[in-house]
Enzyme design. Sequence first.
Site, PDB file in Angstrom:
ATOM      1  N   GLY A 189       0.805  -1.228   0.000  1.00 18.17           N
ATOM      2  CA  GLY A 189       0.000   0.000   0.000  1.00 18.17           C
ATOM      3  C   GLY A 189       0.833   1.271   0.000  1.00 18.17           C
ATOM      4  N   LEU A 197      -5.747  -1.242   0.627  1.00 18.36           N
ATOM      5  CA  LEU A 197      -6.025  -0.472  -0.582  1.00 18.36           C
ATOM      6  C   LEU A 197      -6.655  -1.317  -1.669  1.00 18.36           C
ATOM      7  CD1 LEU A 197      -2.892   1.840  -0.794  1.00 18.36           C
ATOM      8  CD2 LEU A 197      -5.105   2.284   0.234  1.00 18.36           C
ATOM      9  N   ASP A 224       4.306  31.950  41.281  1.00 21.27           N
ATOM     10  CA  ASP A 224       3.493  30.770  41.589  1.00 21.27           C
ATOM     11  C   ASP A 224       4.465  29.694  42.109  1.00 21.27           C
ATOM     12  OD1 ASP A 224       1.446  28.719  41.379  1.00 21.27           O
ATOM     13  OD2 ASP A 224       2.533  28.071  39.585  1.00 21.27           O
TER      14      ASP A 224
HETATM   15  P1  ADP Z   1      -0.381  -4.064   2.021  1.00 25.02           P
HETATM   16  O1  ADP Z   1       0.049  -2.665   2.026  1.00 25.02           O
HETATM   17  O2  ADP Z   1      -0.450  -4.672   3.376  1.00 25.02           O
HETATM   18  O3  ADP Z   1       0.351  -4.932   1.071  1.00 25.02           O
HETATM   19  P2  ADP Z   1      -2.731  -3.027   0.612  1.00 25.02           P
HETATM   20  O4  ADP Z   1      -3.971  -3.724   0.195  1.00 25.02           O
HETATM   21  O5  ADP Z   1      -2.945  -1.739   1.301  1.00 25.02           O
HETATM   22  O6  ADP Z   1      -1.912  -4.066   1.496  1.00 25.02           O
HETATM   23  O7  ADP Z   1      -1.835  -2.734  -0.647  1.00 25.02           O
HETATM   24  C1  ADP Z   1      -1.443  -3.718  -1.553  1.00 25.02           C
HETATM   25  C2  ADP Z   1      -0.993  -3.055  -2.828  1.00 25.02           C
HETATM   26  O8  ADP Z   1      -0.192  -3.968  -3.566  1.00 25.02           O
HETATM   27  C3  ADP Z   1      -2.145  -2.637  -3.704  1.00 25.02           C
HETATM   28  O9  ADP Z   1      -1.911  -1.361  -4.214  1.00 25.02           O
HETATM   29  C4  ADP Z   1      -2.173  -3.681  -4.790  1.00 25.02           C
HETATM   30  O10 ADP Z   1      -2.581  -3.178  -6.033  1.00 25.02           O
HETATM   31  C5  ADP Z   1      -0.742  -4.157  -4.869  1.00 25.02           C
HETATM   32  N1  ADP Z   1      -0.744  -5.604  -5.190  1.00 25.02           N
HETATM   33  C6  ADP Z   1      -1.320  -6.551  -4.475  1.00 25.02           C
HETATM   34  N2  ADP Z   1      -1.160  -7.751  -5.066  1.00 25.02           N
HETATM   35  C7  ADP Z   1      -0.482  -7.542  -6.177  1.00 25.02           C
HETATM   36  C8  ADP Z   1       0.015  -8.402  -7.208  1.00 25.02           C
HETATM   37  N3  ADP Z   1      -0.186  -9.712  -7.234  1.00 25.02           N
HETATM   38  N4  ADP Z   1       0.705  -7.844  -8.188  1.00 25.02           N
HETATM   39  C9  ADP Z   1       0.923  -6.528  -8.178  1.00 25.02           C
HETATM   40  N5  ADP Z   1       0.493  -5.683  -7.243  1.00 25.02           N
HETATM   41  C10 ADP Z   1      -0.200  -6.179  -6.239  1.00 25.02           C
HETATM   42  C1  G6P Z   2       2.890  -2.909   4.023  1.00 27.68           C
HETATM   43  C2  G6P Z   2       3.787  -1.982   4.789  1.00 27.68           C
HETATM   44  C3  G6P Z   2       4.791  -1.284   3.886  1.00 27.68           C
HETATM   45  C4  G6P Z   2       5.536  -2.321   3.095  1.00 27.68           C
HETATM   46  C5  G6P Z   2       4.570  -3.223   2.349  1.00 27.68           C
HETATM   47  C6  G6P Z   2       5.257  -4.326   1.586  1.00 27.68           C
HETATM   48  O1  G6P Z   2       2.123  -2.156   3.183  1.00 27.68           O
HETATM   49  O2  G6P Z   2       2.990  -1.023   5.471  1.00 27.68           O
HETATM   50  O3  G6P Z   2       5.692  -0.515   4.629  1.00 27.68           O
HETATM   51  O4  G6P Z   2       6.415  -1.715   2.182  1.00 27.68           O
HETATM   52  O5  G6P Z   2       3.671  -3.813   3.269  1.00 27.68           O
HETATM   53  O6  G6P Z   2       6.098  -5.050   2.434  1.00 27.68           O
HETATM   54  P1  G6P Z   2       7.667  -5.202   2.181  1.00 27.68           P
HETATM   55  O7  G6P Z   2       8.180  -5.826   3.410  1.00 27.68           O
HETATM   56  O8  G6P Z   2       7.782  -6.025   0.959  1.00 27.68           O
HETATM   57  O9  G6P Z   2       8.214  -3.826   1.946  1.00 27.68           O
END
Ligand code: ADP
Ligand code: G6P
Length: 735
Positions: free
Chosen positions: A30, A386, A508
Amino acid sequence: MNRIHIVSNRLPVNINIENDIIELIPSVGGLATGMRSVYKEYNGKWIGWPGLPSDDLDEELTGRIEQKLIEEDCVPVHLSKQEIDLYYDGFSNRTIWPLFHYFAQFIDYDHELWDAFVSVNQKFADKALETLEEGDTIWIHDYQLLLVPEMIKSKKPDVTVGFFLHIPFPSFEVFRILPWRKELIQGMLGADLIGFHTFDYQRHFCSSVRRLMGYEISFNQIHIEDRIILVDSFPMGIDYNKFRDASTQIFQRPLQEKSELHRELEKYFLISPNRKLILSIDRMDYSKGIPNRLRAFSRFLEDYPEFIGKVTLIMLAVPSRGTVEQYINLKREVDELVGTVNGKFGSINYTPVWYFYRSLPFENLIELYSSCDVALVTPVRDGMNLVAKEYVASRTNSTGVIILSEMAGVAKEMGEAIIINPNNTKEIADAINQALIMPLDEQRERMSFLQDRIKRYDVFKWSSEFVKSLKKVEKIQNSFYAKKINSKIMDKLTAKYKSAEKRSIFLDYDGTLAGFKTNPNDAKPNAELHEILYKLEEDPRNVITIISGRDRDSLEKWFEGHKINLIVEHGVWLRKYQKEWKMLSNASDVWKPNIRPTLETFVDQTPGSFIEEKNYSLVWHFRKAEPEQGELRANELRDELTTMIANHNLEILEGNKVIEVKSGGINKGIAAMQFLKNQNFDFILAIGDDWTDEYMFRELPESAHTIKVGLKNTAAKYKVESVASVRKLLLDLTK
Ligand code: ADP
Ligand code: G6P
């Protein structure tokens, strides 16, 4: 505000080297996807780790990598294999991540990991400090860099520092488990603005600050020794138009331009037009509840067998933190569960779960978002999520249903989704059925609400709100600093003091001449204070008055032998030097039996609190109570007392961890003015820290030099930081 630099563990792009060719690959997660859309707006650099160990890079390759990154405005922080192991896989992902996501059983408490965390955070801070130029602002992200705000602030106090946490902040009861909890809070408090996705995380953080550090928090401002810190919630959004536009375009492409995945999906619908697709997308992380999801899908096929052969779950899991034990175990568990479900319900023509364990290009994500009828988002804990928002943005025809865990931050903004508890397999199974049979009208109605909201508060709005708050906090700090006594003001004050012939000095006591103690009787003057007062008294031009809310006894005892006047109980009594006590006002105590029982009830309900009785007032002290409960009860008591004292000549005073009810028509301002009557002082100095001293600051003549101790808003002309600064100021005047 000039440039804003971003600091995060991971850069928005990862470096991949194959056959000596450097490739930039977009990072997932995210933080990276969200910030990638906005960071160029701020003309700063993005400082972070490029995702590979530095051990194998020679100088030439490092130079080329840096060059390539600079083109993207990125500044690398290189990490060795050992640093990745101890700081990234280690303290970040084996200690903080499980702790903040309530997986206490996974936490690794290891001093070696902690030491690496400190030293790598310092590495990031140093790189940021190197990059900073005059007037730049810095915005630090996420749990891997909790110590960086303080590391920057301590070196460059004038730089405005923002911090945003992308994961949940746990309740104090969980956070306290960590041996280094105080250090983490201290690190975060180096920021001027601290942002969270939701109010709950903000609330949990404030509660930890209050309990661990004892700082006062009013509304969303934390008052520390010499600064004010703003805390707020900013639910992160997505680049809505990017997803919507991409989704619109994908469906307009001619067949030959469509991706392989898209063609496969179209073929699938052609063969089985009534089939439905459920989508699940995450990083492979135990916080995402992937096994629960598979179990629930299995339960759904069991409970609603009419859907067997008609519904497919597309499960996309991006490899993540694959060297950490729990992630390895999770991968194994998910592989097995997928096998079990497919083995149990599959046939030659039907595979219930299509499972992909890899990252997919943006285009494929969009194709999946726009082709699937239901999005199944069931994390057991998630800061925001997200993916849920991306699904909504990609639904250009406004159909589709989201099933969403109440444990994801995003659930707060998505009331129109079907909200489930991720541990309730039956509830999820029923929700899948509900989603699949939901009439199109209802889908559109729900989806349109969601789209409106997510479009309005997109990632640009999110970041601009954060930056707006950074500017706001800069202003707040500046207005505080404006009144702070500096050497120029001090010189003027000293000149006026020196040239005066008769000086009245009102001081004070608690919080001004002496610091607060848990037990008020322990706050007696120490040798240093006696010494300073003796010095002031030596000058015959000085008339010194201690003006306090305390009762007569302790002050009389403590200042025996001093050439000092005492005004006590907020102005009820005056004892001039070597004279008898005299009442300054017509205070009354007949009201006490009516008010005392209420205070006694509060003492019974709030362990650690107690009542102090003065001649004309009753005081409820809660400094010794558990801080949160104390504040809560204080609010309740204030409420109750306000109703009780209506139409009586009584006042409620709120001091530092005290609530005092006293006879009306008395305050330190009235008392000080009475004291000054018919005397010709050509220099008046008044110093106090409390709300009750504000009366004095307001009532004294314009020419008086009024000084507030602490950073809060005040009617006083000047401010000093602490008791120590008051003592120094008084001593300097005598020199
Ligand atoms: P987190 O930050 O914990 O990974 P979020 O749902 O907030 O979880 O964000 C995940 C992000 O990674 C999203 O923007 C999503 O589009 C992207 N993402 C998730 N899975 C894939 C994938 N298989 N390939 C590319 N992007 C991905
Ligand atoms: C979550 C965390 C981010 C991190 C992402 C992917 O979204 O909040 O800080 O970058 O996961 O994890 P990674 O360990 O691959 O950076």
